[in-house]
Motif scaffolding. Structure first.
Motif, PDB file in Angstrom:
ATOM      1  N   ARG A 632      -9.341  -3.291   6.859  1.00 26.29           N
ATOM      2  CA  ARG A 632      -8.414  -4.410   7.058  1.00 26.29           C
ATOM      3  C   ARG A 632      -6.988  -3.962   6.745  1.00 26.29           C
ATOM      4  O   ARG A 632      -6.790  -3.093   5.904  1.00 26.29           O
ATOM      5  CB  ARG A 632      -8.784  -5.583   6.134  1.00 26.29           C
ATOM      6  CG  ARG A 632      -9.997  -6.341   6.605  1.00 26.29           C
ATOM      7  CD  ARG A 632     -10.329  -7.524   5.724  1.00 26.29           C
ATOM      8  NE  ARG A 632     -11.429  -8.274   6.326  1.00 26.29           N
ATOM      9  CZ  ARG A 632     -11.256  -9.264   7.196  1.00 26.29           C
ATOM     10  NH1 ARG A 632     -10.039  -9.648   7.529  1.00 26.29           N
ATOM     11  NH2 ARG A 632     -12.303  -9.886   7.709  1.00 26.29           N
ATOM     12  N   CYS A 633      -6.047  -4.610   7.406  1.00 27.32           N
ATOM     13  CA  CYS A 633      -4.643  -4.214   7.244  1.00 27.32           C
ATOM     14  C   CYS A 633      -4.031  -4.897   6.012  1.00 27.32           C
ATOM     15  O   CYS A 633      -4.121  -6.115   5.845  1.00 27.32           O
ATOM     16  CB  CYS A 633      -3.856  -4.603   8.494  1.00 27.32           C
ATOM     17  SG  CYS A 633      -2.098  -4.306   8.328  1.00 27.32           S
ATOM     18  N   THR A 634      -3.414  -4.097   5.166  1.00 27.51           N
ATOM     19  CA  THR A 634      -2.799  -4.629   3.940  1.00 27.51           C
ATOM     20  C   THR A 634      -1.631  -5.561   4.268  1.00 27.51           C
ATOM     21  O   THR A 634      -1.472  -6.608   3.653  1.00 27.51           O
ATOM     22  CB  THR A 634      -2.249  -3.454   3.093  1.00 27.51           C
ATOM     23  OG1 THR A 634      -3.291  -2.513   2.910  1.00 27.51           O
ATOM     24  CG2 THR A 634      -1.738  -3.932   1.754  1.00 27.51           C
ATOM     25  N   TRP A 635      -0.841  -5.161   5.254  1.00 33.66           N
ATOM     26  CA  TRP A 635       0.418  -5.877   5.516  1.00 33.66           C
ATOM     27  C   TRP A 635       0.187  -7.219   6.213  1.00 33.66           C
ATOM     28  O   TRP A 635       1.033  -8.094   6.158  1.00 33.66           O
ATOM     29  CB  TRP A 635       1.360  -5.004   6.349  1.00 33.66           C
ATOM     30  CG  TRP A 635       1.388  -3.586   5.861  1.00 33.66           C
ATOM     31  CD1 TRP A 635       0.997  -2.476   6.542  1.00 33.66           C
ATOM     32  CD2 TRP A 635       1.781  -3.135   4.553  1.00 33.66           C
ATOM     33  NE1 TRP A 635       1.114  -1.353   5.759  1.00 33.66           N
ATOM     34  CE2 TRP A 635       1.593  -1.733   4.523  1.00 33.66           C
ATOM     35  CE3 TRP A 635       2.251  -3.761   3.406  1.00 33.66           C
ATOM     36  CZ2 TRP A 635       1.862  -0.964   3.405  1.00 33.66           C
ATOM     37  CZ3 TRP A 635       2.525  -2.993   2.289  1.00 33.66           C
ATOM     38  CH2 TRP A 635       2.336  -1.607   2.291  1.00 33.66           C
ATOM     39  N   CYS A 636      -0.929  -7.323   6.893  1.00 36.88           N
ATOM     40  CA  CYS A 636      -1.205  -8.570   7.622  1.00 36.88           C
ATOM     41  C   CYS A 636      -2.116  -9.513   6.842  1.00 36.88           C
ATOM     42  O   CYS A 636      -2.446 -10.595   7.319  1.00 36.88           O
ATOM     43  CB  CYS A 636      -1.875  -8.269   8.956  1.00 36.88           C
ATOM     44  SG  CYS A 636      -0.799  -7.449  10.112  1.00 36.88           S
ATOM     45  N   ARG A 637      -2.525  -9.101   5.666  1.00 32.89           N
ATOM     46  CA  ARG A 637      -3.507  -9.864   4.906  1.00 32.89           C
ATOM     47  C   ARG A 637      -3.125 -11.349   4.778  1.00 32.89           C
ATOM     48  O   ARG A 637      -1.995 -11.682   4.440  1.00 32.89           O
ATOM     49  CB  ARG A 637      -3.623  -9.258   3.508  1.00 32.89           C
ATOM     50  CG  ARG A 637      -4.677  -9.908   2.642  1.00 32.89           C
ATOM     51  CD  ARG A 637      -4.824  -9.135   1.354  1.00 32.89           C
ATOM     52  NE  ARG A 637      -5.897  -9.674   0.547  1.00 32.89           N
ATOM     53  CZ  ARG A 637      -6.547  -8.967  -0.357  1.00 32.89           C
ATOM     54  NH1 ARG A 637      -6.243  -7.696  -0.552  1.00 32.89           N
ATOM     55  NH2 ARG A 637      -7.508  -9.520  -1.072  1.00 32.89           N
ATOM     56  N   LYS A 653      -4.234   2.243  15.675  1.00 30.02           N
ATOM     57  CA  LYS A 653      -3.489   1.658  16.801  1.00 30.02           C
ATOM     58  C   LYS A 653      -2.689   0.443  16.327  1.00 30.02           C
ATOM     59  O   LYS A 653      -1.532   0.248  16.692  1.00 30.02           O
ATOM     60  CB  LYS A 653      -4.459   1.216  17.900  1.00 30.02           C
ATOM     61  CG  LYS A 653      -4.881   2.334  18.817  1.00 30.02           C
ATOM     62  CD  LYS A 653      -5.696   1.766  19.960  1.00 30.02           C
ATOM     63  CE  LYS A 653      -6.329   2.891  20.756  1.00 30.02           C
ATOM     64  NZ  LYS A 653      -7.457   2.445  21.563  1.00 30.02           N
ATOM     65  N   HIS A 654      -3.349  -0.390  15.534  1.00 30.01           N
ATOM     66  CA  HIS A 654      -2.693  -1.607  15.024  1.00 30.01           C
ATOM     67  C   HIS A 654      -1.459  -1.254  14.196  1.00 30.01           C
ATOM     68  O   HIS A 654      -0.395  -1.853  14.372  1.00 30.01           O
ATOM     69  CB  HIS A 654      -3.685  -2.409  14.176  1.00 30.01           C
ATOM     70  CG  HIS A 654      -3.043  -3.489  13.348  1.00 30.01           C
ATOM     71  ND1 HIS A 654      -2.672  -4.705  13.880  1.00 30.01           N
ATOM     72  CD2 HIS A 654      -2.657  -3.512  12.040  1.00 30.01           C
ATOM     73  CE1 HIS A 654      -2.108  -5.439  12.933  1.00 30.01           C
ATOM     74  NE2 HIS A 654      -2.088  -4.734  11.798  1.00 30.01           N
ATOM     75  N   GLN A 655      -1.596  -0.273  13.321  1.00 31.30           N
ATOM     76  CA  GLN A 655      -0.478   0.108  12.447  1.00 31.30           C
ATOM     77  C   GLN A 655       0.695   0.629  13.264  1.00 31.30           C
ATOM     78  O   GLN A 655       1.851   0.367  12.947  1.00 31.30           O
ATOM     79  CB  GLN A 655      -0.947   1.181  11.447  1.00 31.30           C
ATOM     80  CG  GLN A 655      -1.964   0.672  10.433  1.00 31.30           C
ATOM     81  CD  GLN A 655      -1.334  -0.059   9.256  1.00 31.30           C
ATOM     82  OE1 GLN A 655      -0.121  -0.056   9.086  1.00 31.30           O
ATOM     83  NE2 GLN A 655      -2.150  -0.712   8.445  1.00 31.30           N
ATOM     84  N   ARG A 657       1.333  -0.133  16.485  1.00 31.95           N
ATOM     85  CA  ARG A 657       1.898  -1.189  17.308  1.00 31.95           C
ATOM     86  C   ARG A 657       2.658  -2.229  16.482  1.00 31.95           C
ATOM     87  O   ARG A 657       3.770  -2.606  16.794  1.00 31.95           O
ATOM     88  CB  ARG A 657       0.777  -1.866  18.103  1.00 31.95           C
ATOM     89  CG  ARG A 657       1.237  -2.530  19.378  1.00 31.95           C
ATOM     90  CD  ARG A 657       0.087  -3.107  20.167  1.00 31.95           C
ATOM     91  NE  ARG A 657      -0.781  -3.934  19.361  1.00 31.95           N
ATOM     92  CZ  ARG A 657      -2.067  -3.693  19.149  1.00 31.95           C
ATOM     93  NH1 ARG A 657      -2.636  -2.655  19.706  1.00 31.95           N
ATOM     94  NH2 ARG A 657      -2.807  -4.486  18.395  1.00 31.95           N
ATOM     95  N   ARG A 658       2.023  -2.688  15.424  1.00 30.18           N
ATOM     96  CA  ARG A 658       2.627  -3.806  14.697  1.00 30.18           C
ATOM     97  C   ARG A 658       3.566  -3.374  13.570  1.00 30.18           C
ATOM     98  O   ARG A 658       4.559  -4.047  13.303  1.00 30.18           O
ATOM     99  CB  ARG A 658       1.523  -4.702  14.137  1.00 30.18           C
ATOM    100  CG  ARG A 658       2.055  -5.915  13.382  1.00 30.18           C
ATOM    101  CD  ARG A 658       1.040  -6.996  13.302  1.00 30.18           C
ATOM    102  NE  ARG A 658       0.987  -7.799  14.510  1.00 30.18           N
ATOM    103  CZ  ARG A 658       1.843  -8.794  14.782  1.00 30.18           C
ATOM    104  NH1 ARG A 658       2.815  -9.087  13.946  1.00 30.18           N
ATOM    105  NH2 ARG A 658       1.733  -9.482  15.891  1.00 30.18           N
ATOM    106  N   HIS A 659       3.209  -2.253  12.898  1.00 27.02           N
ATOM    107  CA  HIS A 659       4.019  -1.877  11.727  1.00 27.02           C
ATOM    108  C   HIS A 659       4.781  -0.578  11.939  1.00 27.02           C
ATOM    109  O   HIS A 659       5.408  -0.081  11.000  1.00 27.02           O
ATOM    110  CB  HIS A 659       3.119  -1.774  10.496  1.00 27.02           C
ATOM    111  CG  HIS A 659       2.252  -2.985  10.293  1.00 27.02           C
ATOM    112  ND1 HIS A 659       2.770  -4.234  10.031  1.00 27.02           N
ATOM    113  CD2 HIS A 659       0.905  -3.147  10.378  1.00 27.02           C
ATOM    114  CE1 HIS A 659       1.769  -5.111   9.942  1.00 27.02           C
ATOM    115  NE2 HIS A 659       0.632  -4.476  10.159  1.00 27.02           N
ATOM    116  N   ASN A 660       4.673  -0.061  13.165  1.00 25.14           N
ATOM    117  CA  ASN A 660       5.395   1.157  13.514  1.00 25.14           C
ATOM    118  C   ASN A 660       5.073   2.304  12.555  1.00 25.14           C
ATOM    119  O   ASN A 660       5.967   3.051  12.146  1.00 25.14           O
ATOM    120  CB  ASN A 660       6.909   0.859  13.543  1.00 25.14           C
ATOM    121  CG  ASN A 660       7.623   1.817  14.459  1.00 25.14           C
ATOM    122  OD1 ASN A 660       6.986   2.455  15.319  1.00 25.14           O
ATOM    123  ND2 ASN A 660       8.923   1.955  14.275  1.00 25.14           N
TER     124      ASN A 660
END
Ligand SMILES: [Zn+2]
Ligand SMILES: [Zn+2]
Ligand SMILES: [Zn+2]
Ligand SMILES: [Zn+2]
Length: 697
Positions: A632-637, A653-655, A657-660
């Motif tokens: 799970r993503c820490t920043w989107c928690r 991929k998520h990191q 795309r969303r967190h660069n």
């Protein structure tokens, strides 16, 4: 012109007549002042009230000089003449006389646009049809629909009695074919079901006439058909007239209502209700519906179709002020609520920031709702509306968060222990540390959510060991619109901030609760049996059993036969073995297992990998089973954009795309963390012939 004045003979009894007069006077007196409207003049309306008096005076009328009388009458509308004719016998005789037809004629000329009275209808009957909104059969009032072709008004009840469907006539039948050609049929205007029908009385009369014209039937029929064609043309003109009239009336009525609406608004504005009026008009524009109060424009005192005079205003002022006070209170409540939500949003932002810096991502943490109900934060959120609340206001009290989080965790774990105590049947009262036992198995009763959240594979039961049940999704998520009363805050359902749309559509976050969890007795006993098979202590922790990672066979499936190097068995991990017993043997407490020799485990693991490859090659489009969505993503928690549990590749991929964040810079337990709410993926059971483990001991 020879008019047969038969209307008067068909006049209703006086009791009904009163209803007629009253109904003739509609609320829109202003509209009826215009000559065009005609049907409902003011004079006619007031006659109902002053009947006795008027009659006394009117009784003298016939004694006046006829010319004078006719001069007076020529200023009246047709409906007035009709009412007048009903007042006394003398007037009736006078007005129904042939030589007074000019008075009627003149009266009709005052009605702009109304097609001429047909030659086969008397003037009073024509006035009766055009201007009296009553059923021609039962004199029920307020019958607005006129069938111009049938020349009648019928209430829905009488329509059933007086009308005959075209269907009942057979075009091949000798008489019926003439009926269909010569009798006026109405297509839809008397009844809502749009069926062709005629008046039974018209039909009867026609049949009689037809029979009387045996000798010159053809001529008679042709004449009737010609008459019908003319009648239809006339009816269409009348239809247009009445539509235009209705339209005009509607416009005039709208105007009166608008004027009143505006006049009342102006008065209320002067009384200081400007904000409330603006609010109400915005609500109207957005078509907002709620049960707190009726919309302003629908308020009975506002929409009443009457101009606002000072006298009227005096009589409705108090009622409207009460209403505006209600609206004012509603706006205050609404604004307060919006402010509270804004503050909650700020608190959530402050908490996210704090959590990302100060807390281990893997740890068991409260979500924003749990933070909102923490007293110091709740106190700030609920400060008076004029107090300023910023993100900083929350950050100041967050100094107390570490001890709050600790007590929160203890409290929630205790909740789970209580749940276990309530539902467990065989272990003695557990302490917090007992939750880590391999024999401590929980399940969740909310299978409906699981299917929506797709957190278990089709062949899996929801069996959870520590710490999975602590992080289980049903503890923190719920379906929107199913608000539970175990939550401390209201209106969470409508909060966008709590949505989990990327993860599970239609769900939202909830205040942490273990209400769905319960101890799984059968699974627990199965673990007991597995521990026995592994020669491990009953107090072994789940972590120890995972480390041991034994491979087992089910002795119930083999009817007690054990590994002997020749017999084929399904070899399973311990978690799969528990699932197996729960599914296949309904959690039978007597099921025993045998642990295969450590010498065979390597081979079992090789086969497990091979099995995965084999399944993938058989069905390449099928997602690899079991899918290892462990991260799970820490920043989107706890945010609405949280993507849910992902595979490592998906996480990278998520990191990006969303967190660069680049793949190389990602750190486990910093940028992403283990999804403890997911069961650890288990390999497929494999078929093999394990040796007798006792021989090698
Ligand atoms: Zn009726
Ligand atoms: Zn659940
Ligand atoms: Zn079995
Ligand atoms: Zn993220």
């Amino acid at each position: 012109m020879t008019k047969v004045c038969d209307e008067a003979s068909s006049q209703p009894p006086s009791k009904k007549r009163k209803a007629l007069d009253e109904s003739a006077e509609t609320a829109e007196t202003e509209t009826t002042k215009t000559k065009k409207a005609g049907s409902c003049s003011k004079q006619a309306g007031s006659s109902g009230v002053r009947r006795t008096q008027s009659r006394a005076k009117l009784s003298m009328l016939p004694s006046l000089n006829l010319d004078i009388l006719l001069e007076i009458f020529s200023h009246l509308f047709p409906i007035d003449l009709l009412h007048l004719a009903r007042t006394t016998k003398a007037l009736r005789n006078l007005l129904m006389r042939r030589n007074t037809s000019t008075v009627w004629k003149y009266a009709f000329t005052q009605i702009q646009g109304l097609p001429e009275c047909p030659s086969d209808v008397s003037f009073p009957a024509w006035a009766h049809l055009a201007f009296e909104p009553v059923c021609h059969n039962c004199y029920t009032s307020n019958v607005r629909n006129i069938s111009w072709i049938l020349r009648t008004r019928l209430c829905s009840r009488c329509a059933k009695i007086c009308l005959e469907d075209a269907d009942i006539f057979d075009a091949k039948n000798n008489i019926d074919k003439y009926i269909l050609k010569c009798v006026p049929f109405n297509d839809n205007d008397c009844r809502s079901d749009c069926r062709r029908c005629c008046l039974a009385s018209d039909r009867k009369r026609f049949v009689q006439e037809l029979k009387a014209h045996r000798k010159d039937r053809q001529k008679f029929v042709e004449q009737k058909m010609a008459e019908l064609a003319a009648r239809l043309d006339h009816a269409l003109l009348c239809e247009d007239w009445s539509k235009a009239l209705a339209n005009e009336r509607a416009i005039a009525l709208r105007q009166i209502k608008d004027n009143r609406h505006n006049a009342i608004s102006e008065k209320l504005l002067q009384l200081g209700y400007g904000k409330e009026l603006d609010f109400l008009s915005d609500e109207r524009a957005d078509d907002v519906k709620h049960s707190e109060y009726v919309p302003f424009h629908k308020h009975h005192l506002v929409r009443h179709p009457r101009n606002l005079t000072d006298k009227v205003w005096d009589s409705i002022k108090d009622g409207l002020e009460d209403y505006m006070q209600k609206v004012r209170a509603y706006i205050e409540r609404k604004e307060r609520k919006e402010l509270i939500w804004k503050r909650r949003e700020r608190a959530a932002l402050a908490w996210n920031k704090y959590r990302n810096v100060e807390c281990e991502p893997e740890s068991f943490l409260p979500n924003q709702i749990d933070i909102w109900v923490w007293d110091p934060v709740r106190d700030i959120i609920e400060r008076p509306s004029d107090a300023e609340v910023t993100k900083d206001s929350f950050e100041q009290v967050f100094r107390g968060l570490p001890s709050f989080i600790e007590s929160w965790q203890r409290d929630k774990i205790t909740q789970i222990v209580h749940n276990a105590t309530d539902t467990m049947k065989w272990i003695s009262f557990p302490g917090i540390s007992d939750l880590e036992l391999a024999t401590c198995v929980f399940t969740c009763s909310n299978n409906f959510f699981h299917s929506l959240m797709r957190c278990y594979e089709d062949n899996q039961s929801c069996l959870m060991w520590f710490p999975e049940f602590v992080h289980h999704q049903c503890n923190t998520l719920m379906q929107r619109g199913y608000g539970e009363n175990d939550e401390e805050l209201q209106d969470l359902d409508s909060c966008e901030l709590l949505s989990v749309r990327s993860e599970t559509l239609g769900f939202r976050r909830r205040q942490w609760s273990a209400r769905w969890l319960f101890f799984d007795d059968k699974a627990s006993r199965t673990v007991e049996s597995i521990l026995t098979a592994c020669g491990m202590s009953q107090s072994a922790k789940v972590q120890q059993l995972d480390q041991e990672d034994p491979r087992l066979i089910c002795l119930k499936c083999s009817f007690g036969a054990k590994c002997d190097g020749e017999r084929c068995f399904f070899v399973m991990t311990w978690r799969t073995a528990v699932q197996h017993n729960v599914k296949k043997h309904f959690g039978d407490r007597q099921t025993n297992f045998q642990r295969i020799s450590s010498l065979d485990v390597e081979e079992a693991k090789r086969l497990e990998t091979a099995e995965q490859v084999r399944r993938l090659s058989v069905n390449p489009n099928h997602p690899q089973q079991p899918v290892d969505k462990s991260w799970r993503c820490t920043w989107c928690r706890d945010c609405s954009v949280e993507p849910g549990a992902l595979t490592l590749v998906q996480m990278q991929k998520h990191q990006k795309r969303r967190h660069n964040r680049l793949k190389e810079s990602l750190e486990e337990s910093v940028d992403y963390y283990r999804a403890y709410d997911r069961p650890p993926p288990q390999p497929y059971p494999v078929k093999m012939k394990p040796r007798d483990p006792t021989v090698n001991l």
